[in-house]
Design a protein around this motif. Structure first.
Motif, mmCIF file in Angstrom:
data_model
loop_
_atom_site.group_PDB
_atom_site.id
_atom_site.type_symbol
_atom_site.label_atom_id
_atom_site.label_comp_id
_atom_site.label_asym_id
_atom_site.label_seq_id
_atom_site.Cartn_x
_atom_site.Cartn_y
_atom_site.Cartn_z
ATOM 1 N N ILE A 198 -4.404 -9.947 8.020
ATOM 2 C CA ILE A 198 -3.957 -8.593 8.364
ATOM 3 C C ILE A 198 -4.912 -7.993 9.401
ATOM 4 N N SER A 199 -4.441 -7.957 10.642
ATOM 5 C CA SER A 199 -5.248 -7.430 11.741
ATOM 6 C C SER A 199 -5.449 -5.928 11.574
ATOM 7 N N ALA A 200 -6.692 -5.483 11.768
ATOM 8 C CA ALA A 200 -7.059 -4.065 11.642
ATOM 9 C C ALA A 200 -6.772 -3.538 10.239
ATOM 10 N N GLY A 201 -6.837 -4.452 9.247
ATOM 11 C CA GLY A 201 -6.481 -4.072 7.878
ATOM 12 C C GLY A 201 -7.423 -3.073 7.252
ATOM 13 N N GLU A 202 -8.691 -3.103 7.641
ATOM 14 C CA GLU A 202 -9.674 -2.166 7.090
ATOM 15 C C GLU A 202 -10.732 -1.927 8.166
ATOM 16 N N HIS A 203 -11.082 -0.660 8.371
ATOM 17 C CA HIS A 203 -12.149 -0.291 9.298
ATOM 18 C C HIS A 203 -12.471 1.178 9.089
ATOM 19 N N ASP A 204 -13.573 1.624 9.667
ATOM 20 C CA ASP A 204 -14.026 3.003 9.441
ATOM 21 C C ASP A 204 -13.869 3.893 10.667
ATOM 22 N N MET A 205 -12.977 3.503 11.579
ATOM 23 C CA MET A 205 -12.810 4.293 12.807
ATOM 24 C C MET A 205 -11.896 5.493 12.601
ATOM 25 N N VAL A 206 -11.108 5.508 11.515
ATOM 26 C CA VAL A 206 -10.180 6.611 11.257
ATOM 27 C C VAL A 206 -10.259 7.000 9.789
ATOM 28 N N GLU A 207 -9.648 8.134 9.469
ATOM 29 C CA GLU A 207 -9.736 8.643 8.111
ATOM 30 C C GLU A 207 -8.691 8.033 7.180
ATOM 31 N N ASN A 208 -7.657 7.395 7.755
ATOM 32 C CA ASN A 208 -6.654 6.753 6.898
ATOM 33 C C ASN A 208 -5.978 5.631 7.676
ATOM 34 N N ILE A 209 -5.522 4.618 6.945
ATOM 35 C CA ILE A 209 -4.800 3.487 7.526
ATOM 36 C C ILE A 209 -3.453 3.391 6.823
ATOM 37 N N VAL A 210 -2.390 3.334 7.602
ATOM 38 C CA VAL A 210 -1.031 3.313 7.061
ATOM 39 C C VAL A 210 -0.530 1.874 7.108
ATOM 40 N N HIS A 211 -0.401 1.268 5.934
ATOM 41 C CA HIS A 211 0.034 -0.118 5.848
ATOM 42 C C HIS A 211 1.545 -0.185 5.626
ATOM 43 N N LEU A 212 2.219 -1.006 6.413
ATOM 44 C CA LEU A 212 3.624 -1.321 6.152
ATOM 45 C C LEU A 212 3.647 -2.685 5.487
ATOM 46 N N VAL A 213 4.166 -2.722 4.259
ATOM 47 C CA VAL A 213 4.005 -3.883 3.386
ATOM 48 C C VAL A 213 5.368 -4.416 2.938
ATOM 49 N N LEU A 214 5.576 -5.709 3.104
ATOM 50 C CA LEU A 214 6.762 -6.349 2.554
ATOM 51 C C LEU A 214 6.505 -6.750 1.103
ATOM 52 N N ALA A 215 7.434 -6.407 0.233
ATOM 53 C CA ALA A 215 7.316 -6.759 -1.185
ATOM 54 C C ALA A 215 8.716 -6.864 -1.779
ATOM 55 N N ARG A 216 8.783 -7.438 -2.975
ATOM 56 C CA ARG A 216 10.060 -7.642 -3.645
ATOM 57 C C ARG A 216 10.148 -6.711 -4.866
ATOM 58 N N ILE A 217 11.156 -5.852 -4.859
ATOM 59 C CA ILE A 217 11.370 -4.971 -6.005
ATOM 60 C C ILE A 217 11.753 -5.810 -7.214
ATOM 61 N N GLU A 218 11.221 -5.451 -8.349
ATOM 62 C CA GLU A 218 11.527 -6.197 -9.570
ATOM 63 C C GLU A 218 13.040 -6.331 -9.764
ATOM 64 N N GLY A 219 13.485 -7.567 -10.014
ATOM 65 C CA GLY A 219 14.902 -7.828 -10.203
ATOM 66 C C GLY A 219 15.663 -8.089 -8.922
ATOM 67 N N ALA A 220 14.973 -8.048 -7.790
ATOM 68 C CA ALA A 220 15.637 -8.270 -6.495
ATOM 69 C C ALA A 220 16.029 -9.734 -6.339
ATOM 70 N N PRO A 221 17.034 -10.031 -5.521
ATOM 71 C CA PRO A 221 17.435 -11.421 -5.290
ATOM 72 C C PRO A 221 16.289 -12.245 -4.711
ATOM 73 N N GLU A 222 16.337 -13.540 -4.946
ATOM 74 C CA GLU A 222 15.351 -14.445 -4.374
ATOM 75 C C GLU A 222 15.605 -14.577 -2.871
ATOM 76 N N GLY A 223 14.610 -15.114 -2.166
ATOM 77 C CA GLY A 223 14.767 -15.354 -0.734
ATOM 78 C C GLY A 223 14.623 -14.086 0.085
ATOM 79 N N THR A 224 14.979 -14.182 1.342
ATOM 80 C CA THR A 224 14.781 -13.062 2.254
ATOM 81 C C THR A 224 15.698 -11.878 1.956
ATOM 82 N N LYS A 225 16.796 -12.123 1.239
ATOM 83 C CA LYS A 225 17.731 -11.028 0.939
ATOM 84 C C LYS A 225 17.176 -10.048 -0.084
ATOM 85 N N GLY A 226 16.046 -10.393 -0.722
ATOM 86 C CA GLY A 226 15.496 -9.508 -1.737
ATOM 87 C C GLY A 226 14.210 -8.824 -1.326
ATOM 88 N N ILE A 227 13.917 -8.784 -0.023
ATOM 89 C CA ILE A 227 12.651 -8.225 0.454
ATOM 90 C C ILE A 227 12.843 -6.794 0.940
#
Length: 598
Positions: A198-227
């Motif tokens: 994760i490029s620029a995942g953590e650093h002290d140059m700013v007061e907050n870092i906004v991460h956009l994260v891919l994850a699977r909701i519980e019970g979601a379909p397998e594969g890319t259709k459940g992301i």
């Protein structure tokens, strides 16, 4: 000690004379970007890159980032002050939405500036570069509340952004993703999982870092259709929208890398971090690919940027280094030896890099301009055509410019001989930094498959047919111009090879899909050669017009430009025939050997 000078004059020539940038003044944002303003922005941006960011490149590479005992990360010395100056000058706001603090200028202008910043210091450029991609994703897919919450701070640069896709067990195949999201009943989710690279995942140059994260909701379909995609700030926001307590997001470690040492590439751990859904459930890839496509054009610029800065330093060395005598007789008889730039093979290397750089820069700006038209034109057909061109060229630019940019950095290093292998000259850093661009945001083999498997057949081949027609129309309109014959004829031959390769895939890939895979990389590079050849033909036309108008101020530079373009057509465009031959050989031999025999 390496140096860098932003190629502002060449950028302005491309925008004004080749792409006729001023003719789009009726589009939103373009009217505000008058020729004088564009020149002022690029001139000042170039100075900022040269004077503020470039001096930190070598030291940043040598020092790298430091992970502290509390898990925080400190970038190299000088990065924080330079980043604050970058934000204060408003360089990150050029093309951002005015509703959230941006200037609303064309993205083409920001793309030009991005090249300068990346050439000056690629690791530094990644901090605002990744933020721009996150801004694009939230702008298109975020809720009004999310936009109001995050975009003003991100556009101002007081918060940065990241994209979190890759996990230890899956990279390209996101269907294997394991990070999970548990709904909390109040619209929020608790995100748990580990992300890597994760490029620029953590650093002290700013007061907050906004991460956009891919994850699977519980019970979601397998594969890319459940992301699904989630916005997860490093620090939770209080009632006033200000960063408060920590949010279960931490940097587990820093990756030990070949290059881009000044950028914090992190293993990120999410331990029930609170996040909010971006876009629709199970449709996260659609939102993430908005960011990916933005990033891929940026990564293509990185390939060009390292080729450009490596070239500039190789030229300076070649003019200064004395070794041997010219084959045709001494050129500097008063000196102990001639400068190595007199030797044809050194000139071959330098001309090949320069011919690529100028053609690639034109192709980047041409594509970025299509991106602006796709977003800003009131005419639906015009928007559709530009969107087609943008989609078609994205994998070509990402794959070809980064492959060739790395090769050019290596060749520029070769000009230095043994000194190129010594760190103090800085050439090894350009090679190491350029190498990552071939890998991240979709490795180049994936770009080639995307081009052949998705972009070519999309909408019945509408985009590639339109591109062929545009080149054909240009050739027809200029077929009687004797001055352009050295460009038009090789372009026609290269375009014929590209069309033959396209037809070969249409006839052979459906019945044997491995034929597409076996020829995809050659096809991508064949496409890139022809596309840059088309740019060179347009450059040559504009150059001849400028010479005919008696532009005495830089006549010799314009004549040199024609020489570099002619070199491209004579020495580089003929490679299209080799690519076609390899594509046409198919997959049989490639797939005939059992895996155990490798």
């Amino acid at each position: 000690m390496p140096s860098y000078r932003a190629p502002v004059e060449d950028t302005l020539f491309l925008l004004n004379d080749v792409l006729d940038y001023a003719s789009y003044s009726d589009l939103p944002g373009f009217a505000d970007a008058s020729p004088d303003l564009v020149e002022a922005i690029l001139t000042e941006g170039g100075k900022f890159a040269e004077e503020v960011i470039q001096p930190l490149n070598l030291s940043g590479d040598q020092e790298g980032c430091k992970r502290n005992s509390d898990g925080s990360v400190t970038p190299p010395k000088g990065f924080k002050l330079a980043y604050e100056a970058f934000c204060e000058a408003g360089w990150g706001t050029l093309s951002a939405d005015p509703d959230f603090g941006g200037q609303g200028l064309p993205h083409t202008l920001a793309t030009a500036l991005n090249e300068y910043v990346s050439s000056a210091n690629m690791a530094f450029a990644m901090y605002p570069g990744l933020t721009a991609g996150a801004i694009a994703a939230l702008t298109l897919h975020g809720t009004d509340e999310q936009k109001q919450t995050y975009l003003p701070k991100m556009i101002a640069g007081t918060w940065t952004g990241t994209m979190n896709l890759t996990e230890p067990h899956c990279g390209t195949d996101l269907g294997l993703l394991r990070s999970k999201a548990v709904p909390q009943g109040d619209g929020s989710f608790k995100i748990s999982g580990t992300k890597i690279f994760i490029s620029a995942g953590e650093h002290d140059m700013v007061e907050n870092i906004v991460h956009l994260v891919l994850a699977r909701i519980e019970g979601a379909p397998e594969g890319t259709k459940g992301i699904s995609l989630f916005v997860v700030p490093k620090r939770k926001l209080d009632a006033d929208g200000n960063p408060g307590e920590e949010n279960g997001v931490s940097c587990g470690s820093l990756e030990h890398k070949m290059g881009i040492h000044g950028n914090a590439t992190c293993v990120m751990n999410y331990d029930e971090a609170v996040g909010w859904l971006v876009g629709d459930e199970h449709k996260g890839l659609r939102a993430m690919f908005t960011m990916m496509n933005e990033a891929r054009l940026g990564v293509a610029v990185q390939g060009l940027s390292q080729s450009e800065v490596a070239y500039q330093n190789a030229v300076a060395y070649a003019k200064d280094r004395l070794q041997g005598r010219a084959l045709s007789g001494a050129k500097a008889p008063e000196k102990a030896a001639d400068p190595i730039i007199v030797h044809p093979d050194i000139r071959r290397i330098l001309m090949q890099i320069r011919a690529f750089n100028e053609g690639a820069r034109a192709l980047v700006l041409w594509t970025a301009l299509h991106g602006d038209i796709a977003h800003r034109s009131p005419d639906e057909k015009t928007r559709q055509n530009s969107e087609d061109m943008m989609g078609l060229m994205t994998p070509v630019l990402k794959g070809v410019l980064t492959d060739t940019g790395f090769a050019n950095a290596v060749n520029a290093q070769q000009v230095f001989g043994g000194h190129g292998y010594i760190a103090e000259w800085g050439m090894d850093q350009f090679v190491r930094d350029a190498r990552i661009a071939m890998i991240y945001e979709g490795a180049n083999g994936i770009q080639a498959l995307d081009l052949v498997g998705r972009k070519l057949p999309a909408n019945g081949g509408r985009a590639v047919m339109a591109f062929f027609e545009e080149m054909k129309a240009f050739g027809k309109a200029n077929k009687d111009d004797e001055a352009l014959a050295p460009f038009i004829q090789p372009l026609k031959q290269g375009a014929d090879h590209l069309q033959q390769a396209t037809m070969w895939f249409m006839q052979n890939a459906m019945k044997q899909p491995d034929n597409a895979g076996a020829g995809s990389t050659d096809y991508m590079h064949l496409f890139g050669l022809v596309a840059m050849g088309y740019m060179w033909a347009k450059i040559a036309k504009a150059t001849h017009a400028k010479l005919a108008n008696g532009d005495a101020a830089n006549t010799e530079e314009l004549k040199a430009k024609l020489a570099f373009g002619t070199f491209y057509m004579e020495r580089m465009m003929p490679e299209t025939a080799a690519h076609l031959a390899r594509i046409s050989s198919g997959c049989d031999t490639m797939m005939s050997v059992d895996a155990d025999l490798f």
